[in-house]
Design a protein around this motif. Structure first.
Motif, PDB file in Angstrom:
ATOM      1  N   ALA A 211      -9.277   1.781  -0.330  1.00 38.54           N
ATOM      2  CA  ALA A 211      -8.447   2.153   0.960  1.00 38.54           C
ATOM      3  C   ALA A 211      -8.014   0.924   1.739  1.00 38.54           C
ATOM      4  O   ALA A 211      -8.801  -0.009   1.750  1.00 38.54           O
ATOM      5  CB  ALA A 211      -9.279   3.064   1.935  1.00 38.54           C
ATOM      6  N   ALA A 212      -6.702   0.679   2.146  1.00 37.71           N
ATOM      7  CA  ALA A 212      -6.344  -0.266   2.913  1.00 37.71           C
ATOM      8  C   ALA A 212      -6.715   0.176   4.531  1.00 37.71           C
ATOM      9  O   ALA A 212      -6.036   1.112   4.884  1.00 37.71           O
ATOM     10  CB  ALA A 212      -4.942  -0.485   2.772  1.00 37.71           C
ATOM     11  N   THR A 213      -7.660  -0.324   5.184  1.00 37.90           N
ATOM     12  CA  THR A 213      -8.234   0.121   6.398  1.00 37.90           C
ATOM     13  C   THR A 213      -7.086  -0.042   7.687  1.00 37.90           C
ATOM     14  O   THR A 213      -6.891   0.836   8.348  1.00 37.90           O
ATOM     15  CB  THR A 213      -9.318  -0.557   6.814  1.00 37.90           C
ATOM     16  N   ALA A 214      -6.229  -0.952   7.459  1.00 37.59           N
ATOM     17  CA  ALA A 214      -5.225  -1.118   8.402  1.00 37.59           C
ATOM     18  C   ALA A 214      -3.914  -0.057   8.195  1.00 37.59           C
ATOM     19  O   ALA A 214      -3.537   0.438   9.424  1.00 37.59           O
ATOM     20  CB  ALA A 214      -4.646  -2.440   8.213  1.00 37.59           C
ATOM     21  N   THR A 215      -3.913   0.415   6.986  1.00 37.99           N
ATOM     22  CA  THR A 215      -2.748   1.623   6.913  1.00 37.99           C
ATOM     23  C   THR A 215      -3.251   2.884   6.433  1.00 37.99           C
ATOM     24  O   THR A 215      -2.599   3.693   6.416  1.00 37.99           O
ATOM     25  CB  THR A 215      -1.681   0.885   5.733  1.00 37.99           C
ATOM     26  N   ASP A 216      -4.338   2.925   6.118  1.00 39.71           N
ATOM     27  CA  ASP A 216      -4.859   4.195   5.603  1.00 39.71           C
ATOM     28  C   ASP A 216      -4.357   4.539   4.325  1.00 39.71           C
ATOM     29  O   ASP A 216      -4.405   5.780   4.028  1.00 39.71           O
ATOM     30  CB  ASP A 216      -5.129   5.202   6.523  1.00 39.71           C
ATOM     31  N   GLN A 217      -3.629   3.714   3.563  1.00 38.71           N
ATOM     32  CA  GLN A 217      -3.191   3.996   2.508  1.00 38.71           C
ATOM     33  C   GLN A 217      -4.464   3.918   1.523  1.00 38.71           C
ATOM     34  O   GLN A 217      -5.160   3.065   1.482  1.00 38.71           O
ATOM     35  CB  GLN A 217      -2.106   2.888   1.932  1.00 38.71           C
ATOM     36  N   VAL A 218      -4.314   4.917   0.516  1.00 41.21           N
ATOM     37  CA  VAL A 218      -5.319   4.723  -0.522  1.00 41.21           C
ATOM     38  C   VAL A 218      -4.972   4.830  -1.965  1.00 41.21           C
ATOM     39  O   VAL A 218      -3.946   5.491  -2.346  1.00 41.21           O
ATOM     40  CB  VAL A 218      -6.274   6.334  -0.592  1.00 41.21           C
ATOM     41  N   GLN A 219      -5.828   4.222  -2.963  1.00 43.06           N
ATOM     42  CA  GLN A 219      -5.242   4.014  -4.360  1.00 43.06           C
ATOM     43  C   GLN A 219      -6.370   4.807  -4.815  1.00 43.06           C
ATOM     44  O   GLN A 219      -7.524   4.505  -4.630  1.00 43.06           O
ATOM     45  CB  GLN A 219      -5.113   2.586  -4.683  1.00 43.06           C
ATOM     46  N   LYS A 272       3.163   4.604  -5.663  1.00 40.75           N
ATOM     47  CA  LYS A 272       3.253   3.167  -5.761  1.00 40.75           C
ATOM     48  C   LYS A 272       2.320   2.701  -6.729  1.00 40.75           C
ATOM     49  O   LYS A 272       1.231   3.186  -6.931  1.00 40.75           O
ATOM     50  CB  LYS A 272       3.219   2.530  -4.412  1.00 40.75           C
ATOM     51  N   GLU A 273       2.538   1.200  -7.153  1.00 35.51           N
ATOM     52  CA  GLU A 273       1.422   0.556  -7.896  1.00 35.51           C
ATOM     53  C   GLU A 273       0.635  -0.248  -6.972  1.00 35.51           C
ATOM     54  O   GLU A 273      -0.493  -0.539  -7.670  1.00 35.51           O
ATOM     55  CB  GLU A 273       2.343  -0.404  -8.736  1.00 35.51           C
ATOM     56  N   LYS A 274       0.791  -0.387  -5.637  1.00 33.52           N
ATOM     57  CA  LYS A 274       0.052  -1.093  -4.901  1.00 33.52           C
ATOM     58  C   LYS A 274      -0.207  -0.450  -3.701  1.00 33.52           C
ATOM     59  O   LYS A 274       0.609   0.476  -3.229  1.00 33.52           O
ATOM     60  CB  LYS A 274       0.709  -2.723  -4.736  1.00 33.52           C
ATOM     61  N   ILE A 275      -1.387  -0.789  -2.853  1.00 32.48           N
ATOM     62  CA  ILE A 275      -1.326  -0.380  -1.507  1.00 32.48           C
ATOM     63  C   ILE A 275      -1.252  -1.630  -0.529  1.00 32.48           C
ATOM     64  O   ILE A 275      -1.468  -2.633  -1.016  1.00 32.48           O
ATOM     65  CB  ILE A 275      -2.822   0.293  -1.065  1.00 32.48           C
ATOM     66  N   THR A 276      -1.193  -1.453   0.630  1.00 23.92           N
ATOM     67  CA  THR A 276      -0.892  -2.555   1.579  1.00 23.92           C
ATOM     68  C   THR A 276      -1.728  -2.662   2.666  1.00 23.92           C
ATOM     69  O   THR A 276      -2.344  -1.623   3.361  1.00 23.92           O
ATOM     70  CB  THR A 276       0.321  -2.316   2.238  1.00 23.92           C
ATOM     71  N   GLU A 277      -2.631  -3.908   2.619  1.00 21.75           N
ATOM     72  CA  GLU A 277      -3.560  -4.177   3.662  1.00 21.75           C
ATOM     73  C   GLU A 277      -3.113  -5.115   4.523  1.00 21.75           C
ATOM     74  O   GLU A 277      -2.170  -6.031   4.265  1.00 21.75           O
ATOM     75  CB  GLU A 277      -4.783  -4.676   3.077  1.00 21.75           C
ATOM     76  N   VAL A 278      -3.758  -5.119   5.811  1.00 24.61           N
ATOM     77  CA  VAL A 278      -3.191  -6.332   6.825  1.00 24.61           C
ATOM     78  C   VAL A 278      -4.499  -6.999   7.167  1.00 24.61           C
ATOM     79  O   VAL A 278      -5.436  -6.384   7.497  1.00 24.61           O
ATOM     80  CB  VAL A 278      -2.597  -5.570   8.018  1.00 24.61           C
ATOM     81  N   LEU A 279      -4.158  -8.409   7.108  1.00 23.42           N
ATOM     82  CA  LEU A 279      -5.499  -9.335   7.508  1.00 23.42           C
ATOM     83  C   LEU A 279      -4.756 -10.398   8.147  1.00 23.42           C
ATOM     84  O   LEU A 279      -3.681 -10.997   7.571  1.00 23.42           O
ATOM     85  CB  LEU A 279      -6.107  -9.786   6.178  1.00 23.42           C
ATOM     86  N   PHE A 284      -0.594  -7.718   2.900  1.00 27.86           N
ATOM     87  CA  PHE A 284      -0.857  -7.983   1.405  1.00 27.86           C
ATOM     88  C   PHE A 284      -0.959  -6.708   0.694  1.00 27.86           C
ATOM     89  O   PHE A 284      -1.349  -5.772   0.945  1.00 27.86           O
ATOM     90  CB  PHE A 284      -2.556  -8.633   1.554  1.00 27.86           C
ATOM     91  N   ASP A 285       0.030  -6.633  -0.529  1.00 29.38           N
ATOM     92  CA  ASP A 285       0.137  -5.790  -1.536  1.00 29.38           C
ATOM     93  C   ASP A 285      -1.142  -6.096  -2.194  1.00 29.38           C
ATOM     94  O   ASP A 285      -1.233  -7.147  -2.828  1.00 29.38           O
ATOM     95  CB  ASP A 285       1.391  -5.865  -2.055  1.00 29.38           C
ATOM     96  N   LEU A 286      -1.691  -4.991  -2.918  1.00 26.18           N
ATOM     97  CA  LEU A 286      -3.054  -4.961  -3.619  1.00 26.18           C
ATOM     98  C   LEU A 286      -2.823  -4.450  -4.855  1.00 26.18           C
ATOM     99  O   LEU A 286      -2.726  -3.082  -4.766  1.00 26.18           O
ATOM    100  CB  LEU A 286      -4.002  -4.542  -3.168  1.00 26.18           C
ATOM    101  N   SER A 287      -2.831  -4.963  -6.225  1.00 24.85           N
ATOM    102  CA  SER A 287      -2.805  -4.243  -7.318  1.00 24.85           C
ATOM    103  C   SER A 287      -4.159  -3.661  -7.553  1.00 24.85           C
ATOM    104  O   SER A 287      -5.250  -4.143  -6.921  1.00 24.85           O
ATOM    105  CB  SER A 287      -2.461  -5.151  -8.521  1.00 24.85           C
ATOM    106  N   ALA A 288      -4.402  -2.654  -8.450  1.00 27.11           N
ATOM    107  CA  ALA A 288      -5.752  -2.131  -8.724  1.00 27.11           C
ATOM    108  C   ALA A 288      -6.654  -3.185  -9.205  1.00 27.11           C
ATOM    109  O   ALA A 288      -7.877  -3.142  -8.987  1.00 27.11           O
ATOM    110  CB  ALA A 288      -5.451  -0.979  -9.710  1.00 27.11           C
ATOM    111  N   ARG A 289      -6.200  -3.988  -9.972  1.00 28.11           N
ATOM    112  CA  ARG A 289      -7.174  -4.950 -10.638  1.00 28.11           C
ATOM    113  C   ARG A 289      -7.491  -6.217  -9.661  1.00 28.11           C
ATOM    114  O   ARG A 289      -8.448  -6.893  -9.894  1.00 28.11           O
ATOM    115  CB  ARG A 289      -6.862  -5.480 -11.981  1.00 28.11           C
TER     116      ARG A 289
END
Ligand code: SAM
Length: 460
Positions: A211-219, A272-279, A284-289
């Motif tokens: 989970a990207a905690t700033a956006t609550d998007q989950v992969q 999507k292929e990525k989720i987005t976190e904010v730091l 920051f877009d994040l791939s699974a790996r």
């Protein structure tokens, strides 16, 4: 003539009474039986305990806690009732302020072991802790199995491959557990075969929820035995209908019996292929790996400590070595002349370069490759860094990278370490040309024995 006293031998299943003297590097209680070391996970210093011998090895005994005859004042009730059964919850029995002291002491003990001239002169600062040291973990990597009746998902029981079904976790960011349990229920209801380790059969081995905690998007990533994912369409439809927070679904193929979690091939399944976190105010877009620290709140604290230690002026040519998705270098790109970084995972490097563009950063570039190979190449090409930050995995720095660092001795140099033992080893060499100004320990993983710290160097 001095003859070494033969060490006592105890049998498996034998019960011993002992007093715990200290905690080991992995957070286990350590006591002595007839001068022989006894490791007892879950036991705390000063406690008088009864233990059951699991194994008598040459120099030490492994045992499990049976009864506490005298409790430590620092013992607290763990939030998770399986805390003593699975790895990663080693300190849940210990009051949090004592966990912080433990982490500082682990670093100190590791450094003291080497004792080379000069390098014992360092200032080790008190560990910076988390205000609410629970529910921080942004990623759950759970093994998925069948208990004969239903699908279960969780972590391995200590020193075994028996999966403990984790329905709740005080460590996990709640959204990761909500999605994990819902996905596991869907797998169960659809009857998708899960991995059977003994037979090396079945399909889904592991489910990773990040989970990207700033956006609550989950992969969600399904790690599977083969490319074939039975009932894929129904699985994706059910997730889309029931879990709107899941914006990205991936599959990673990892065939055969292996201790590695991830396999070589990653496939995009839906969303999507990525989720987005904010730091640090950047996106920051994040791939699974791609690697990302598991505790976003404390990652910002760790990075701020690293930036303070770097003390940038705006003129530096900075290397962000072991860069992941570029979170460190990009966060200070506006405070330096130029950033170059590298990582061995191509997906992470692609993310890092895309993240630079996404955040309007024009003075940063990331390359795929090993730090130990790329840095000498850049120098050979005439690009000489004046500031360096290294953030290696637990294995620490390669010898050849240390040699390069000592050759160029950048004025500003900071080491972020997640393993005090390899840090201590690397410091022996690095302190030929640098003094350790201070070490700042930061608690990125409360309730576990894992330590993280920032080392500020000063050129001799
Ligand atoms: C502890 S992580 C740090 C990542 C990043 N700095 C962050 O804070 O998220 C270590 C990273 O080093 C990468 N890595 C491992 N071995 C490497 C090597 N020899 N050279 C460069 N990167 C490496 C891993 O892929 C991982 O992304």
């Amino acid at each position: 003539m001095y003859t070494k006293k033969p060490q006592v031998h105890v049998n498996q299943g034998e019960q011993l009474k002992l007093t715990i003297k200290r905690l080991g590097i992995n957070g286990e209680g350590i006591g002595y039986y007839e001068h022989k070391l006894v490791f007892v996970p879950g036991a705390l210093p000063t406690e008088k305990v009864v233990v059951n011998v699991i194994e008598d090895l040459h120099n030490f005994i492994r045992a499990e806690l049976v009864e506490i005859l005298r409790k430590s004042d620092d013992r607290i009730q763990p939030v998770d009732d399986y805390a003593n059964d699975v790895g990663g919850f080693e300190l849940e029995n210990l009051a949090y302020d004592k966990q912080l002291t433990f982490k500082r002491d682990v670093i100190k003990d590791s450094l003291e072991k080497y004792k080379p001239a000069g390098y014992r002169k360092y200032k080790l600062r008190a560990t910076i802790g988390m205000e609410h040291p629970v529910h921080y973990r942004n990623k759950a990597t759970f093994q998925v199995r069948s208990d004969g009746e239903k699908v279960i998902a969780g972590l391995y029981k200590h020193r075994s491959h028996t999966v403990v079904d984790l329905k709740t976790s005080a460590l996990q960011y709640p959204l990761t557990m909500k999605v994990m349990r819902a996905v596991v229920a869907i797998i169960d209801e659809l009857g998708i075969p899960v991995y059977d380790e003994e037979k090396n059969a079945g399909i889904i081995k592991t489910v990773v929820v990040r989970a990207a905690t700033a956006t609550d998007q989950v992969q969600v990533t399904f790690i599977t035995q083969s490319k074939k994912l039975l009932k894929k369409r129904q699985l994706l439809e059910r997730i889309a209908a029931e879990l709107p927070e899941v914006v990205s679904i991936m599959q990673n193929v990892n065939p055969g019996k292996t201790s590695l979690i991830w396999g070589p091939e990653t496939i995009h399944l839906a969303g999507k292929e990525k989720i987005t976190e904010v730091l640090n105010g950047l996106s920051f877009d994040l791939s699974a790996r791609a690697f990302l620290q598991v505790n976003p709140e404390m990652t910002e604290v760790l990075y701020q400590e690293a930036f303070k230690a770097l003390d940038l002026t705006g003129k530096e040519k900075l290397v962000d070595a072991y860069a992941g998705v570029g979170t460190i270098g990009l966060s200070v790109a506006d405070k330096v002349r130029e950033v170059r970084g590298m990582d061995t995972i191509k997906a992470a490097v692609d993310d890092a370069n895309a993240n630079a563009i996404k955040n309007g950063i024009m003075n940063a570039i990331y390359e795929v490759g090993e730090a130990e190979s790329l840095l000498p190449l850049w120098i050979e090409d005439g690009w000489r860094p004046t500031a360096l930050i290294v953030d290696p995995p637990r294995t620490g720095l390669a010898d050849s990278l240390i040699k390069t660092i000592l050759d160029i001795t950048p004025k500003k140099f900071v080491y972020i370490s997640c393993n005090p033992s390899t840090l201590a080893r690397d410091l022996v060499k690095l302190t030929r040309k640098y003094n350790v100004e201070y070490i700042q320990s930061v608690d990125l993983m409360p309730q576990t024995s894992r330590c993280e710290c920032v080392v500020k160097f000063k050129k001799k």
